[in-house]
Design an enzyme around this catalytic site. Structure first.
Site, PDB file in Angstrom:
ATOM      1  N   GLY A  92      -0.543   4.250  -5.147  1.00 45.90           N
ATOM      2  CA  GLY A  92      -0.174   5.353  -4.267  1.00 45.90           C
ATOM      3  C   GLY A  92       1.100   5.104  -3.491  1.00 45.90           C
ATOM      4  O   GLY A  92       2.124   5.755  -3.710  1.00 45.90           O
ATOM      5  N   GLY A  93       1.081   4.154  -2.577  1.00 43.16           N
ATOM      6  CA  GLY A  93       2.241   3.859  -1.764  1.00 43.16           C
ATOM      7  C   GLY A  93       1.830   3.435  -0.373  1.00 43.16           C
ATOM      8  O   GLY A  93       0.742   2.906  -0.165  1.00 43.16           O
ATOM      9  N   ARG A 133     -12.560   9.869   0.354  1.00 43.49           N
ATOM     10  CA  ARG A 133     -12.948   9.144  -0.854  1.00 43.49           C
ATOM     11  C   ARG A 133     -14.455   8.938  -0.991  1.00 43.49           C
ATOM     12  O   ARG A 133     -14.996   8.974  -2.097  1.00 43.49           O
ATOM     13  CB  ARG A 133     -12.250   7.783  -0.891  1.00 43.49           C
ATOM     14  CG  ARG A 133     -10.819   7.860  -1.360  1.00 43.49           C
ATOM     15  CD  ARG A 133     -10.182   6.486  -1.383  1.00 43.49           C
ATOM     16  NE  ARG A 133      -8.830   6.559  -1.922  1.00 43.49           N
ATOM     17  CZ  ARG A 133      -7.986   5.542  -1.925  1.00 43.49           C
ATOM     18  NH1 ARG A 133      -8.360   4.382  -1.413  1.00 43.49           N
ATOM     19  NH2 ARG A 133      -6.777   5.673  -2.445  1.00 43.49           N
ATOM     20  N   ALA A 190      -1.466  -1.587  -6.447  1.00 45.49           N
ATOM     21  CA  ALA A 190      -1.525  -0.343  -5.671  1.00 45.49           C
ATOM     22  C   ALA A 190      -0.592   0.694  -6.284  1.00 45.49           C
ATOM     23  O   ALA A 190       0.581   0.428  -6.523  1.00 45.49           O
ATOM     24  CB  ALA A 190      -1.138  -0.614  -4.222  1.00 45.49           C
ATOM     25  N   ALA A 192      -0.256  -5.712  -5.765  1.00 46.00           N
ATOM     26  CA  ALA A 192       0.618  -5.436  -6.904  1.00 46.00           C
ATOM     27  C   ALA A 192       0.082  -4.304  -7.770  1.00 46.00           C
ATOM     28  O   ALA A 192       0.819  -3.720  -8.559  1.00 46.00           O
ATOM     29  CB  ALA A 192       0.792  -6.697  -7.743  1.00 46.00           C
TER      30      ALA A 192
END
Length: 532
Positions: free
Chosen positions: A57-58, A288, A55, A53
């Site tokens: 970005g997608g 990252r 997140a 819930a």
């Protein structure tokens, strides 16, 4: 708290399928299992305790005209630092578009252009624009809202909220159910849920660390439970730190989504220098782990790190990234005009319970999906927005596997059956847990050494010796698995960086597989060795 259509006391008989966790993987699996009877056990109201819930970005899916499955696989393999399971990745990527269409059918309002086509954005280490989003940075929230509505309108799904699962019940080679504690884990009694199949979707490990973007419920209980039941754990040493958590002293830390950098935001230090340009040719869009170490180095050096969105986003910030904008403004930072202070924070665990392509674990009767697993698709470093994709793809595959391997029951009976009693513990308020979180951040964090990892393993052993409660044992077990695997891997790769072994080594271009029994033996050796 329970859904309106069911008010149980405690339970008897045998559930058909029990799903542990109310995040994306758990809800999607339940919906794909319909009309099979399913019970979802969630520690918090569904959606509230789930990283899904949060997140921003997608979901990554190769759906644009210029994109291909091969490109998506190649990007995933490149980010995964040499140990991605390519077969599993190809399967995940190929099934991505179908799962996006499933989500659309469940009512997810993905962003579209004026012609009704899905809008696709680009994030770090993706070669194409392939991220489907909702209102810029509200994908997770919107996806979960749609799935929660679908679940509550599906008669075959029973949702029981406020039940903290503490134990997987094993009978011989099989998992035959779970034991949970009601009242958000505060009840003195425990309740057993016998089941023909258990699907573990309990989320990640973020709150094992002092700084994380994850909700409180993501504290590693699922991995620990599975390990204590005998399951094989894979790649636990690989912990992903998000490089741009907003550094305003909140716990959990708000997230400044990757999409900001995808849209051109830059990372600067207090001197105004774009330090990532000196570290990697892709600058702010490097993988990252590399960006996290760059940010960490600036923070450690006292120069600080800041995400400058003033030129790339500017006055469009409120409508393009409302969640980030609200977090900043609440802290007195106007991201339209000011750089945002950032710091690395634990964001995702690439390791977890080992599963195959059908979501089966190494124990019969136990399936797993979502962040609690290690499918091999992330390798040593997850590609941005592949996590939600992995959750829905493998949740759907689990549903198909269970449908094909377990005949539907003729009758499901509910009754009363009090479980074993034990003293409850509020994990997030307990002093031992706070000590453990700081220990993990200090010794098993962005940068690790043999000395720090040895100190962590000894510290975890001492905490286990003095704290015998079951929930703490599950959490400490996960911490121990991470630290032991990190000590064993004498190289740096992806999310695992050793300052004393800073390079990749070809002999370590392989995944880690570990059982709790093996970890216990290695921990005993560390305890008996001379201090590092």
């Amino acid at each position: 708290m329970l859904t309106d259509h069911f008010r149980p006391q405690s339970f008897n008989g045998i559930d058909d399928i029990v799903i542990v966790g109310g995040g994306l993987a758990g809800l999607f699996c339940a919906l794909k299992l319909a009309p099979r009877p399913v019970t979802i056990l969630a520690a918090a109201p569904i959606g509230y305790g789930a990283s899904s819930a949060w997140a921003q970005g997608g979901i990554a899916a190769a759906m644009s005209k210029g994109d291909t499955f091969e490109k998506h696989v190649a990007d995933t393999v490149a980010a995964g630092a040499g140990i991605v399971d390519e077969k599993m990745t190809r399967m995940m990527v190929a099934e991505g578009p179908a799962r996006i269409h499933d989500l659309l059918e469940f009512g997810v309002p993905f962003d579209r252009d004026l012609e009704g086509k899905l809008l696709l954005s680009r994030e770090a280490a993706h070669s194409e624009r392939r991220i489907v989003r909702v209102k810029g940075d509200m994908a997770g929230k919107s996806i979960m809202e749609a799935l929660i509505a679908a679940v509550r309108n599906t008669p075959s799904i029973r949702v029981i909220e406020g039940y903290v699962v503490e134990e997987l019940v094993r009978e011989g080679r099989f998992i035959s159910g779970v034991i949970a504690r009601p009242d958000a884990g505060q009840s003195k009694s425990r309740v057993s849920f016998p089941a023909r199949a258990v699907v573990l979707c309990s989320g990640g490990v973020g709150h094992l660390y002092a700084v994380t973007t994850n909700p409180w419920e993501a504290c590693g209980q699922g991995v620990g439970m599975a390990a204590r039941a005998g399951a094989i754990i894979a790649d636990p040493e690989f912990v992903q730190f998000h490089p741009t958590a907003i550094d305003i002293g909140k716990d959990p830390a708000p997230l400044a989504t990757e999409a900001l950098r995808g849209d051109g935001a830059t990372l600067i230090n207090s001197e105004g220098r774009r330090f990532m340009l000196d570290i990697h040719p892709d600058g702010e869009l490097a993988p990252r782990d590399i960006v996290s170490r760059g940010v960490f180095a600036e923070v450690q050096a006292g120069r600080g790190a800041f995400l400058d969105c003033t030129k790339a986003v500017g006055r469009h910030f409120p409508e393009m990234f409302p969640t980030v904008y609200a977090s900043c403004m609440a802290a007195g930072i106007d991201p339209v005009r000011q750089p945002i202070p950032v710091t690395p924070a634990v964001h995702y665990h690439m390791g977890g319970v080992l599963t195959d392509g059908e979501g089966r674990t190494s124990i019969d009767g136990l399936w797993a999906a979502g962040e609690v697993t290690s499918t091999g698709v992330h390798g040593a470093n997850r590609l941005a927005s592949n996590s939600l994709l992995e959750a829905v793809v493998f949740a759907a595959r689990i549903a198909e596997n269970i449908k094909g391997s377990l005949p539907a029951p003729k009758l499901t009976a509910w009754g009363d059956n009090a479980g074993e009693n034990d003293d409850p513990v509020t994990v997030e308020d307990s002093p031992p847990f706070k000590v453990l979180r700081q220990l993990m951040s200090d010794c098993v964090g962005v940068v690790r050494t043999r000395e720090s990892l040895t100190r962590a393993i000894r510290g975890i052993a001492e905490l286990e010796r003095t704290n015998k409660r079951l929930r703490f044992a599950n959490i400490a077990t996960t911490a121990k698995l991470i630290a032991i695997a990190a000590l064993q891997r004498t190289e740096s790769r992806g999310g695992h960086f050793r300052a004393d072994c800073p390079d990749e080594r070809p002999e370590w271009r392989r995944r880690t597989y570990l059982t709790l029994a093996q970890a216990e033996r290695l921990a005993a050796e560390v305890a008996e060795s001379e201090p590092a």
